[in-house]
Write a protein that holds these residues in place. Sequence first.
Motif, PDB file in Angstrom:
ATOM      1  N   ALA A 324       0.829  -1.212   0.000  1.00  0.00           N
ATOM      2  CA  ALA A 324       0.000   0.000   0.000  1.00  0.00           C
ATOM      3  C   ALA A 324       0.857   1.254   0.000  1.00  0.00           C
ATOM      4  N   SER A 325       1.932   1.255   0.780  1.00  0.00           N
ATOM      5  CA  SER A 325       2.782   2.437   0.886  1.00  0.00           C
ATOM      6  C   SER A 325       3.466   2.746  -0.437  1.00  0.00           C
ATOM      7  N   ILE A 326       3.890   1.697  -1.143  1.00  0.00           N
ATOM      8  CA  ILE A 326       4.548   1.912  -2.443  1.00  0.00           C
ATOM      9  C   ILE A 326       3.525   2.199  -3.527  1.00  0.00           C
ATOM     10  N   GLY A 327       2.470   1.416  -3.565  1.00  0.00           N
ATOM     11  CA  GLY A 327       1.484   1.560  -4.627  1.00  0.00           C
ATOM     12  C   GLY A 327       0.741   2.874  -4.610  1.00  0.00           C
ATOM     13  N   ALA A 328       0.566   3.467  -3.422  1.00  0.00           N
ATOM     14  CA  ALA A 328      -0.201   4.715  -3.317  1.00  0.00           C
ATOM     15  C   ALA A 328       0.468   5.874  -4.036  1.00  0.00           C
ATOM     16  N   ARG A 329       1.748   5.750  -4.336  1.00  0.00           N
ATOM     17  CA  ARG A 329       2.442   6.819  -5.075  1.00  0.00           C
ATOM     18  C   ARG A 329       2.036   6.862  -6.539  1.00  0.00           C
ATOM     19  N   PHE A 330       1.487   5.757  -7.030  1.00  0.00           N
ATOM     20  CA  PHE A 330       1.211   5.660  -8.460  1.00  0.00           C
ATOM     21  C   PHE A 330      -0.240   5.333  -8.788  1.00  0.00           C
ATOM     22  N   VAL A 331      -0.982   4.806  -7.818  1.00  0.00           N
ATOM     23  CA  VAL A 331      -2.329   4.307  -8.088  1.00  0.00           C
ATOM     24  C   VAL A 331      -3.339   5.044  -7.218  1.00  0.00           C
ATOM     25  N   ARG A 332      -4.528   5.284  -7.767  1.00  0.00           N
ATOM     26  CA  ARG A 332      -5.591   5.942  -7.007  1.00  0.00           C
ATOM     27  C   ARG A 332      -5.946   5.142  -5.746  1.00  0.00           C
ATOM     28  N   PRO A 333      -6.291   5.842  -4.651  1.00  0.00           N
ATOM     29  CA  PRO A 333      -6.693   5.139  -3.424  1.00  0.00           C
ATOM     30  C   PRO A 333      -7.848   4.177  -3.643  1.00  0.00           C
ATOM     31  N   ALA A 334      -8.801   4.557  -4.510  1.00  0.00           N
ATOM     32  CA  ALA A 334      -9.969   3.692  -4.739  1.00  0.00           C
ATOM     33  C   ALA A 334      -9.546   2.325  -5.244  1.00  0.00           C
ATOM     34  N   TRP A 335      -8.610   2.313  -6.184  1.00  0.00           N
ATOM     35  CA  TRP A 335      -8.187   1.041  -6.750  1.00  0.00           C
ATOM     36  C   TRP A 335      -7.419   0.208  -5.726  1.00  0.00           C
ATOM     37  N   LEU A 336      -6.559   0.861  -4.961  1.00  0.00           N
ATOM     38  CA  LEU A 336      -5.760   0.128  -3.983  1.00  0.00           C
ATOM     39  C   LEU A 336      -6.626  -0.466  -2.861  1.00  0.00           C
ATOM     40  N   ILE A 337      -7.579   0.329  -2.380  1.00  0.00           N
ATOM     41  CA  ILE A 337      -8.469  -0.192  -1.336  1.00  0.00           C
ATOM     42  C   ILE A 337      -9.319  -1.334  -1.890  1.00  0.00           C
ATOM     43  N   ALA A 338      -9.787  -1.172  -3.136  1.00  0.00           N
ATOM     44  CA  ALA A 338     -10.571  -2.243  -3.761  1.00  0.00           C
ATOM     45  C   ALA A 338      -9.734  -3.506  -3.927  1.00  0.00           C
ATOM     46  N   VAL A 339      -8.482  -3.338  -4.354  1.00  0.00           N
ATOM     47  CA  VAL A 339      -7.599  -4.501  -4.500  1.00  0.00           C
ATOM     48  C   VAL A 339      -7.341  -5.145  -3.140  1.00  0.00           C
ATOM     49  N   GLY A 340      -7.100  -4.305  -2.107  1.00  0.00           N
ATOM     50  CA  GLY A 340      -6.865  -4.831  -0.770  1.00  0.00           C
ATOM     51  C   GLY A 340      -8.037  -5.659  -0.278  1.00  0.00           C
ATOM     52  N   LEU A 341      -9.248  -5.144  -0.455  1.00  0.00           N
ATOM     53  CA  LEU A 341     -10.430  -5.892  -0.012  1.00  0.00           C
ATOM     54  C   LEU A 341     -10.651  -7.137  -0.865  1.00  0.00           C
ATOM     55  N   ALA A 342     -10.310  -7.056  -2.159  1.00  0.00           N
ATOM     56  CA  ALA A 342     -10.444  -8.240  -3.019  1.00  0.00           C
ATOM     57  C   ALA A 342      -9.450  -9.331  -2.610  1.00  0.00           C
ATOM     58  N   VAL A 343      -8.228  -8.928  -2.272  1.00  0.00           N
ATOM     59  CA  VAL A 343      -7.227  -9.899  -1.806  1.00  0.00           C
ATOM     60  C   VAL A 343      -7.691 -10.532  -0.496  1.00  0.00           C
ATOM     61  N   SER A 344      -8.210  -9.693   0.406  1.00  0.00           N
ATOM     62  CA  SER A 344      -8.728 -10.216   1.663  1.00  0.00           C
ATOM     63  C   SER A 344      -9.868 -11.204   1.416  1.00  0.00           C
ATOM     64  N   ALA A 345     -10.768 -10.852   0.505  1.00  0.00           N
ATOM     65  CA  ALA A 345     -11.884 -11.748   0.185  1.00  0.00           C
ATOM     66  C   ALA A 345     -11.378 -13.071  -0.390  1.00  0.00           C
TER      67      ALA A 345
END
Length: 513
Positions: A324-345
């Motif tokens: 998250a710390s690295i990806g947030a520099r290049f990717v919108r928060p919406a996509w990263l949070i969505a990916v995080g929740l998808a990985v958790s799911a």
Amino acid sequence: MSSLHTPIKAGPREWLGMAVLVLPALLASMDLSVLFMAAPWISAELAPSAAQQLWIMDIYGFVMAGLLITMGSIGDRIGRRRMLLIGAVAFGLASVVAAYSTSAEMLIAARAMLGVGAATLAPSTLSLIRGMFLDEDQRRTAIGIWTAAFTGGFAVGPIIGGLLLEHFHWGSVFLINVPIMVLLLITAPLLIRESKDPNQGSFDLLGAALSLAAVLPVIYGIKKMVEDGVGGLHLGSITVGIAFVALFMLRQLKAPTPMIDVRLFARASFSASIIANATVVFATAGMGLLAVTFIQTVLGYGPFDAALWMLPAVGGSVAGVTAASIGARFVRPAWLIAVGLAVSASGFFWVSGIGTESHIGTLIAGYALLTVGVGMTATLATSLVLSTAPPEKAGAASAISETSAEFGGALGIATLGTLAAGVYTSQMQGSVPAELGDSGAAAAEDTVGGAVAVAEQAPTELAGPLLSEAFEAYSQGFNIAALTGGVLVLAIGILASIALRKVTSQQLAEIEH
């Protein structure tokens, strides 16, 4: 953005201060679970009643959850570093009292005081980070480290407890807090600058009372439903709490100097982040308790070995935080949070396929995948909450984030635990050998632990089939709870990505400045 508005980057002093702030965050969450291992020793020495045993375990979380918003607001007014030091003193003294408790009542009171100290420490640490790290990337990294410590503490608690109990008295699980609090008292004034709300106003005493009246009944009702099942008293407690939530919100809209600005919830980045954070804690708390029970009861591992096997879950959180710390520099928060929740799911769905013959490594792999998503989501959600709230209200905003996490954890244990228990009971009805009698059948049908206890007293020819049926029933409940959690987390991921779709890092920076 012009150089005049370029944030000053944090230096060695701030990062050393960050290392100091991680310690109380780790301890505050660790104390939620450290008693899991010490409970048998406490029961043997203090002989608490069943009700007292529950209060020893629960009152820490109750008090902490109820006071987070109040303590965060006070810290904004009197100074967050000062509040941190006050909390360190309270937490250290309460730890000593808990360690040397001579009765169940004394230990309950000490655990309540520990909750007061934790409610003071947790929002202070996070709000101080908000002021120490002005650069967005550095702040996100710092919040990620804090998140890994706070979420990892729950998993580390039983491990630390097991190590201490092999060599020392049960009070050692509390005494370990004391040297860390002394270190905090010495180093914090040297490394951490004071920060507070420059426009303090008067403290909203009525708002503080309403926040306590809102949080405690809801947390109490949810936790009691886990222990006793759904009942009118518990639902009534939750309803009363929700009514006080509404009164608290109305008070904050009308108060001249509100504890929190409830209008923040109108911002998609704030409200969606709060919901996402609560959801991932829902996931880890709900599945964590079920997974540990599965490992110990169905797979047959001892408490300490089970805790060690859960260590990769901590590594998963760290990996998620880093991503998250690295990806947030290049990717919108919406996509990263969505990916995080998808990985958790996906971790949930993996676990939903675990059976009685599965190797423990298969379960841990799925659970670690779940925690990777948790680390990603919690880091970004906390960062968004702090970024969208005014800097002078950082303490209150931190408290809201952590209170939502407390609600998520309690709700996760209640929802997934109750679901798994219901499946277990329905599968066991009619499957218990008649030779065990009505009392044996009732105990075996109630919980898998009850089935194990009955089997220990039963003849071998009856114990084997009983345990086989009980383990299979618990596995089915475990699977259905995991499947339900995965669907819920995935749905929240979709909603969060929609709510945050227009939020960019640049827009967050503009909000901050």
